[in-house]
Design a protein around this motif. Structure first.
Motif, PDB file in Angstrom:
ATOM      1  N   GLU A 291     -28.818 113.960 110.438  1.00  0.00           N
ATOM      2  CA  GLU A 291     -28.194 114.512 111.646  1.00  0.00           C
ATOM      3  C   GLU A 291     -26.766 114.036 111.869  1.00  0.00           C
ATOM      4  O   GLU A 291     -25.929 114.793 112.332  1.00  0.00           O
ATOM      5  CB  GLU A 291     -29.016 114.095 112.874  1.00  0.00           C
ATOM      6  N   THR A 292     -26.524 112.768 111.587  1.00  0.00           N
ATOM      7  CA  THR A 292     -25.273 112.139 112.024  1.00  0.00           C
ATOM      8  C   THR A 292     -24.470 111.634 110.834  1.00  0.00           C
ATOM      9  O   THR A 292     -24.866 110.671 110.184  1.00  0.00           O
ATOM     10  CB  THR A 292     -25.591 110.942 112.956  1.00  0.00           C
ATOM     11  N   PRO A 293     -23.348 112.275 110.540  1.00  0.00           N
ATOM     12  CA  PRO A 293     -22.551 111.781 109.407  1.00  0.00           C
ATOM     13  C   PRO A 293     -21.789 110.490 109.732  1.00  0.00           C
ATOM     14  O   PRO A 293     -21.585 109.660 108.857  1.00  0.00           O
ATOM     15  CB  PRO A 293     -21.591 112.928 109.112  1.00  0.00           C
ATOM     16  N   TRP A 294     -21.348 110.362 110.985  1.00  0.00           N
ATOM     17  CA  TRP A 294     -20.490 109.216 111.290  1.00  0.00           C
ATOM     18  C   TRP A 294     -20.455 108.939 112.786  1.00  0.00           C
ATOM     19  O   TRP A 294     -20.858 109.780 113.607  1.00  0.00           O
ATOM     20  CB  TRP A 294     -19.065 109.428 110.772  1.00  0.00           C
ATOM     21  N   GLY A 295     -19.967 107.757 113.132  1.00  0.00           N
ATOM     22  CA  GLY A 295     -19.855 107.379 114.534  1.00  0.00           C
ATOM     23  C   GLY A 295     -19.421 105.924 114.636  1.00  0.00           C
ATOM     24  O   GLY A 295     -19.313 105.233 113.616  1.00  0.00           O
ATOM     25  N   ARG A 296     -19.162 105.491 115.880  1.00  0.00           N
ATOM     26  CA  ARG A 296     -18.720 104.103 116.090  1.00  0.00           C
ATOM     27  C   ARG A 296     -19.805 103.308 116.805  1.00  0.00           C
ATOM     28  O   ARG A 296     -20.487 103.822 117.695  1.00  0.00           O
ATOM     29  CB  ARG A 296     -17.424 104.082 116.896  1.00  0.00           C
ATOM     30  N   MET A 297     -19.952 102.039 116.425  1.00  0.00           N
ATOM     31  CA  MET A 297     -21.044 101.206 116.909  1.00  0.00           C
ATOM     32  C   MET A 297     -20.914 100.900 118.399  1.00  0.00           C
ATOM     33  O   MET A 297     -19.809 100.702 118.914  1.00  0.00           O
ATOM     34  CB  MET A 297     -21.032  99.898 116.108  1.00  0.00           C
ATOM     35  N   ASP A 298     -22.055 100.848 119.076  1.00  0.00           N
ATOM     36  CA  ASP A 298     -22.030 100.470 120.498  1.00  0.00           C
ATOM     37  C   ASP A 298     -21.928  98.945 120.634  1.00  0.00           C
ATOM     38  O   ASP A 298     -21.940  98.226 119.632  1.00  0.00           O
ATOM     39  CB  ASP A 298     -23.248 101.034 121.232  1.00  0.00           C
TER      40      ASP A 298
END
Ligand code: ZN
Length: 306
Positions: A291-298
């Motif tokens: 679903e998710t290719p990329w993102g920034r950590m919380d």
């Protein structure tokens, strides 16, 4: 890895046939500082959900990724094509087209294309396989190196990227070349020999700048010499995790694959790198998350920021 015997069914979503539940675009492109980065969807495989989550109980992991009737979960084969200033770099290569029907059924592989979905995606990004200067391999398991070779119509297996040097940690190559009983299902000689015969290997040891803007960082645990890739220029950075953290569900420190050879090493690798990812606000890239290719950590380090 277990070998279920039942006939595979298509994914559980009604109304779809050969494609996974949400068929993503072949290519998604974004800038990371001065680099142009293309996420290439090279297909899907399905691996045992229990093996993918180690000691995490099924009632917890199946809330994140539901299993099929063979207890497998779908995993993306997401590669990156990076337009660096001095080179076109392909990071990991998926499974390729050499495997037989039995193999493809066991692992639920869907990666058909011309001849593979990886090569279709490279063309969709505006390049030809021959344009790739560097194939950067995080490690040599079949779902990462398989697409570096191609089965031709006549039955010959040849390098899929004949103009590229193929970069991997020297220790990983040596480990893969003499596999033991615990790892031999993952390291297949047919994935390595054609690259060796063509003289295309380029071994590195430890943290190394491969080309401007592209740096490998050892991230041991999954295998002893696994590496991840730090991309960056112009003050922005992206980090291709590979099997250090295959999906967003694996972000919490103890969510570690049962496949990992040294899970406590994975734990410490994650602990150290998560601090850096937060401090430097890395864009994290997930190879196996459908679903998710990329993102920034919380802030808690257990998920992505919305
Ligand atoms: Zn993998």
């Amino acid at each position: 890895m277990s070998e279920p015997t039942a006939t595979p069914e298509p994914t559980s979503t009604p109304g779809t046939d050969a494609t996974p539940a949400a068929s993503p675009p072949l290519v998604r492109t974004r800038r990371v500082g001065d680099l142009t980065v293309h996420a290439l969807e090279a297909g899907v495989q399905r691996l045992d959900g229990g093996a993918m989550f180690g000691v995490v109980p099924k009632p917890l992991w199946e809330r994140r990724i539901p299993a099929d009737e063979r207890n497998r979960i779908p995993l993306a084969l997401r590669c990156l094509l990076v337009e660096a200033p001095d080179a076109l770099v392909l990071i990991d290569t998926g499974i390729g087209n050499k495997e037989n029907e039995r193999f493809r059924s066991i692992y639920g592989v869907e990666n058909e294309g011309d001849p593979t979905r990886l090569e279709d995606a490279i063309r969709a990004a505006g390049f030809q396989p021959e344009d790739v200067d560097i194939v950067l391999l995080t490690h040599l398991h079949f779902d990462h190196v398989g697409g570096a070779t191609r089965l031709e119509a006549g039955g010959r297996v040849v390098p899929a990227f004949p103009g590229a040097r193929h970069v991997v940690q020297r220790g990983e190559f040596e480990f893969a070349a003499w596999p033991n009983e615990r790892v031999q299902a993952s390291y297949l000689e047919r994935n390595l020999a054609p690259i060796t015969e063509a003289g295309l290997w380029s071994f590195v040891e430890g943290e190394t700048e491969i080309t401007r803007g592209v740096q490998v960082i050892p991230t041991p645990g999954h295998t002893p010499h696994h590496q991840s890739v730090l991309l960056g220029s112009g003050g922005e950075a992206a980090f291709y995790l590979a099997d250090l953290c295959p999906t967003t569900a694996h972000l919490p420190l103890p969510w570690i694959m049962g496949y990992d050879l040294e899970p406590l090493v994975t734990l410490e690798t994650k602990r150290a790198l998560w601090k850096r990812a937060q401090a430097e606000d890395w864009l994290l890239v997930f190879e196996h998350d459908v679903e998710t290719p990329w993102g920034r950590m919380d802030e808690a380090g257990k998920g992505l920021r919305p």
